[in-house]
Enzyme design. Sequence first.
Site, mmCIF file in Angstrom:
data_model
loop_
_atom_site.group_PDB
_atom_site.id
_atom_site.type_symbol
_atom_site.label_atom_id
_atom_site.label_comp_id
_atom_site.label_asym_id
_atom_site.label_seq_id
_atom_site.Cartn_x
_atom_site.Cartn_y
_atom_site.Cartn_z
ATOM 1 N N CYS A 131 -49.978 -18.235 31.711
ATOM 2 C CA CYS A 131 -49.494 -19.525 32.182
ATOM 3 C C CYS A 131 -50.447 -20.109 33.232
ATOM 4 O O CYS A 131 -51.580 -20.436 32.932
ATOM 5 C CB CYS A 131 -48.067 -19.372 32.678
ATOM 6 S SG CYS A 131 -47.160 -20.915 32.814
ATOM 7 N N HIS A 132 -50.021 -20.229 34.494
ATOM 8 C CA HIS A 132 -50.922 -20.681 35.554
ATOM 9 C C HIS A 132 -51.687 -19.520 36.185
ATOM 10 O O HIS A 132 -52.546 -19.745 37.052
ATOM 11 C CB HIS A 132 -50.149 -21.433 36.633
ATOM 12 C CG HIS A 132 -49.676 -22.787 36.209
ATOM 13 N ND1 HIS A 132 -48.430 -23.000 35.659
ATOM 14 C CD2 HIS A 132 -50.276 -24.002 36.227
ATOM 15 C CE1 HIS A 132 -48.281 -24.290 35.368
ATOM 16 N NE2 HIS A 132 -49.387 -24.914 35.698
ATOM 17 N N GLU A 162 -48.571 -29.436 31.270
ATOM 18 C CA GLU A 162 -48.503 -29.949 32.642
ATOM 19 C C GLU A 162 -47.927 -31.360 32.658
ATOM 20 O O GLU A 162 -47.116 -31.716 33.526
ATOM 21 C CB GLU A 162 -49.897 -29.931 33.279
ATOM 22 C CG GLU A 162 -49.889 -29.851 34.794
ATOM 23 C CD GLU A 162 -49.400 -28.506 35.317
ATOM 24 O OE1 GLU A 162 -48.206 -28.427 35.695
ATOM 25 O OE2 GLU A 162 -50.192 -27.546 35.364
#
Length: 225
Positions: A131-132, A162
């Site tokens: 993910c991030h 996003e």
Amino acid sequence: MPKKILFALTSHDSLGSTGRRTGFYVPEVAHPAAVFRKAGYALDYVSVRGGAAPQDGINPDDGVVADFLADPATQDALATTVTAKEVDAEEYDAIYFAGGHGTMWDFPEAEDLASLTAAIYERGGTVAAVCHGPAGLVNVKLADGSYLVEGKQVSAFTNEEEAAVGLTDVVPFLLESTLAERGAKITKTGNFAEHAVADQRLVTGQNPASAARVAELVVEQLTTR
């Protein structure tokens, strides 16, 4: 030497100027932790600043998360994370960067964490992120000066995702775009669908739905190396 996985967590708890809180996304730790433990790995935790790591994304209906957070040893570990300076790369088979929007603020500039990651990779370990979490990879350079992600297939939270969560103008940079600038070969699927890829001991996943699959790919890599 026991088999060990190091989880890397953000220490950042504010979501830009929104007034909202953030941190590491707990399901992206709990679900992989279950996979790693089943495969016989011990788990440790490092964060950018050490100490208690801020938590986000807790769903009370997620039994895996509930069990993870209810474990006294886990509670203690998450409250007393170490910094990268306190970690010996030789002890770990892999490092796994958990996501959560907090990572976008502190992972890229965490030089000690980047150095630790490069050391684990260059001694033959696996580097993973979901993910991030790949925000922790954007500035990791290897001994030859190249970026770790350069020329490798990489999956991360996409620009489209996003936008879908309404944070394009809140995060300090777009993760997918920055990884591409570093030479990563971006691979992705539809918004919030499971997608993970392994390439040259680098394992990455697109979003929370991909976290357990990332862990499974890490175990596969470590089993066959």
